[in-house]
Every structure is written in structure tokens, then in C-alpha cells.
Write an enzyme that holds these catalytic residues in place. Structure first.
Site, PDB file in Angstrom:
ATOM      1  N   GLU A 170      41.282  43.970  44.510  1.00 26.23           N
ATOM      2  CA  GLU A 170      41.906  42.676  44.197  1.00 26.23           C
ATOM      3  C   GLU A 170      43.314  42.864  43.664  1.00 26.23           C
ATOM      4  O   GLU A 170      44.235  42.107  43.975  1.00 26.23           O
ATOM      5  CB  GLU A 170      41.046  41.917  43.181  1.00 26.23           C
ATOM      6  CG  GLU A 170      41.538  40.494  42.875  1.00 26.23           C
ATOM      7  CD  GLU A 170      42.423  40.402  41.636  1.00 26.23           C
ATOM      8  OE1 GLU A 170      42.908  39.298  41.340  1.00 26.23           O
ATOM      9  OE2 GLU A 170      42.634  41.431  40.966  1.00 26.23           O
ATOM     10  N   ASP A 218      36.597  35.425  37.056  1.00 20.89           N
ATOM     11  CA  ASP A 218      37.705  36.323  36.729  1.00 20.89           C
ATOM     12  C   ASP A 218      38.242  35.989  35.341  1.00 20.89           C
ATOM     13  O   ASP A 218      38.157  34.843  34.887  1.00 20.89           O
ATOM     14  CB  ASP A 218      38.825  36.194  37.767  1.00 20.89           C
ATOM     15  CG  ASP A 218      39.650  37.468  37.904  1.00 20.89           C
ATOM     16  OD1 ASP A 218      39.489  38.377  37.071  1.00 20.89           O
ATOM     17  OD2 ASP A 218      40.464  37.547  38.843  1.00 20.89           O
TER      18      ASP A 218
END
Length: 340
Positions: A170, A218
Site C-alpha cells: 500500500e 486504516d
């Protein structure tokens, strides 16, 4: 991840999972039924909370731990491995880790986060506690605490399955751009979009179209996080989190008095692993703390600066959300912006 400036208007709520009034009154019973397992959570977090830049030994160890954990929790596990050139390092091997219960189901609830940590040339010890070791631990702990339901009543359902996705790559290796970011989710989204399953595969939906909603976690673990709704089509799901939190707090199941889930639509978007799935018309519920924690991308994003009451509260709300979604699922849920 990066903050964008896309603004959209909320056209209303899709109140899919809001607890009926009598269930609101008994939310404490639900919270008690699926109890915390802090021993498991802490052990899991300890195993992930290491420097894990793609290509490093720590990264390989965490990948193996995720596979082992998913197998132990009764998931069918797949490693989506691929090679790609990146800034700074050249060619690296990436590996998304995907666990599934009821892989032959018509549709799926997908829970996701990323497991790589960011590369800082001057800070090789960066561990990314909120970004995203804690979300990884939350997903595994949710599966563990709901294990009795997932392995008995839920197993072999044909209408819905559960996917846990741990994205790799990511983080940007240099500067966040569309190209230098979300390597793993781009690869997995393309793979799912290119394949179909079933005996009549040509007539079957693409595998990516079987995901009813991608719930992406997240930047979780700091004190008093705030979660807003980002997408109109999943605002009803976000509203259910607001209501579950309210019900659990009323029942005395949460610590403190700071609400995490806000009844508001954000005026901006946060670029993250969901981007390639959103491009494929997958509904997204993005659970990212905004504003970002003040430890974000600093050496202070470590275990010492985690706020355990906030983590426990999130765990309890999220666990109930997942249980209610799966338990109440009786027919396909289509929240796509355009119909497939």
C-alpha cells in the site's frame, strides 16, 4: 494514503443494518455474547508490529504469520504473489494474503487492510502501529472472537461468504502517486476482475462483482479516532456503525464517552487500497481515522503511543457490525453506483 478533494452530495441513507428498537435495547447482550479476547489480540499485534517493508525479512515473517493465522481460524487461504519494479528498490516480490470462508458463496463481505510498513531510509525501525498493524490484528481478532459462529452456523452458507484481505504494497516507496502506491490492491483487483467462477464460468459474474462491499480499515489505534462516511452508497452501513456504537455505549459495553463513528458525510476522500476496487464499481466502506493520527508516518507510530480503550471500543463495535451483516444477510445486497 493521501487526502483528496473530491466532494459529493449525500442523497440519503441506506439503513440496511440499523438495529430495530428492541434490538438496540439488547445490544449489551450481543456485546457480551462475543467477548473480547485480549490475549489473542495482543499476541497477534506483537507478531505483526515489526518493521515489514516489502522485501524485508520482517515482511516475509508477517506474511507467513498471516497465512498461518488464517489457516488456524478455518479460512481457505490464498497468497496472490507477483513481481513489480518500484522506485528505490527495483524489482520486488509482493504478496496479498486472502482468507475466505464459504468460497463458493454467491457473494462476499470483504474486510481488508494492508500489512506492509512504509520505507523510510533514515528510520529502518519504523513499525507503523496504526498504519496498519492494529487493523491487521483487528481483522484476525474479529475472526477469532466470532469463531463459534463462523465455524458452525455460518459455514457452508451459499448466499454469503466472508473474505479477509491483507493487501501488500500500500505504501509509496518514494512519493505517493497513482503509480507509486497500492501495488497489491491494484494487482488483486485486476485478478478478481479477470476471473469468473462456477460450472458455467462464462455466464457467471466476475469474481470482483461478487464482493458486496469492501470494508477497508486504516490508521486505527490512536486516541479518540473519528470515522466519517465517505461514500453515499455505503452511508447506510456507516449509519449502522453509528447506531451500534450508541447501543453498546448505552448498554455500558464501551469505555469513555468519545464517539468514534460520526453521523456526517466527509467533504473529501482519502486515497487508499480501495481505489482499484472502487474503479471496478465495488462498494466501499472506508474506515480510516480522519483527521489522521498525529503519529502518522513518524517514529512515534509505535506500541507506546497506542490508546487501548479506543482499540477495544473499535473492536467491539466492528465485531458486532460484522456479525449483524452476516447474520441478517438473506439475499444479495447491491449497493453499486451502477448495476451489474
Amino acid at each position: 494514503m493521501a487526502i483528496g478533494s473530491v466532494v459529493f452530495a449525500a442523497a440519503g441513507l441506506l439503513l440496511l443494518l440499523l438495529p430495530p428498537s428492541h434490538q438496540q435495547a439488547t445490544a449489551g447482550n450481543i456485546g457480551s455474547q462475543w467477548r473480547d479476547d485480549e490475549v489473542h489480540f495482543n499476541r497477534t499485534l506483537d507478531s505483526i508490529l515489526v518493521p515489514r517493508v516489502v522485501g524485508s525479512r520482517g515482511h516475509q515473517q508477517v506474511r507467513e504469520y498471516l497465512v498461518q493465522s488464517l489457516n488456524g481460524l478455518g479460512f481457505q487461504t490464498e497468497v496472490d504473489e507477483f513481481k513489480q519494479r518500484v522506485p528505490v528498490f527495483g524489482e520486488l516480490t509482493f504478496a496479498n494474503v486472502v482468507g475466505t470462508i464459504n468460497p463458493q458463496a454467491q457473494n462476499f463481505l470483504a474486510l481488508a487492510c494492508h500489512y506492509d510498513s512504509k520505507y523510510f531510509p533514515n528510520d529502518p525501525g519504523f513499525v507503523g502501529a496504526t498504519d496498519s498493524a492494529v487493523p491487521c490484528a483487528i481483522l484476525l481478532n474479529t475472526a477469532k472472537t466470532l469463531g463459534a459462529y463462523l465455524q458452525k452456523e455460518f459455514r457452508n452458507r451459499s448466499d454469503v461468504g466472508l473474505m479477509l484481505i491483507f493487501f501488500d504494497g500500500e505504501e509509496a516507496f518514494k512519493e505517493w502517486t497513482d503509480a507509486d502506491s497500492v501495488y497489491g490492491s491494484k494487482h488483486l483487483a485486476a485478478k478478481l476482475a479477470s476471473k469468473r467462477s462456477g460450472s458455467q464460468a462464462q455466464l457467471a459474474p466476475r469474481n470482483i462483482d461478487r464482493i458486496e462491499v469492501l470494508v477497508l480499515l486504516d490508521l486505527i489505534g490512536a486516541r479518540n479516532p473519528k470515522f466519517s462516511s465517505f461514500y453515499e452508497n455505503t452511508d447506510g452501513l456507516h449509519s449502522s456503525l453509528v447506531q451500534i456504537e450508541k447501543s453498546l455505549r448505552t448498554a455500558g459495553q464501551l469505555e469513555g464517552n468519545n464517539n468514534m463513528f460520526l453521523s456526517r458525510v466527509s467533504g473529501g476522500l482519502v486515497d487508499d487500497d480501495h481505489r482499484p476496487f472502487l474503479d471496478e464499481n465495488v462498494p466501499v466502506l472506508h474506515l480510516v481515522a480522519t483527521p489522521f493520527p498525529d503519529v502518522w508516518h513518524t517514529p512515534r507510530d509505535n506500541a507506546a503511543n497506542l490508546h487501548w480503550p479506543s482499540i477495544r471500543n473499535f473492536n467491539r463495535v466492528f465485531r458486532n457490525f460484522v456479525y449483524q451483516y452476516l447474520k441478517r444477510h438473506t439475499s444479495p445486497v447491491n449497493l453499486r453506483f451502477y448495476r451489474t
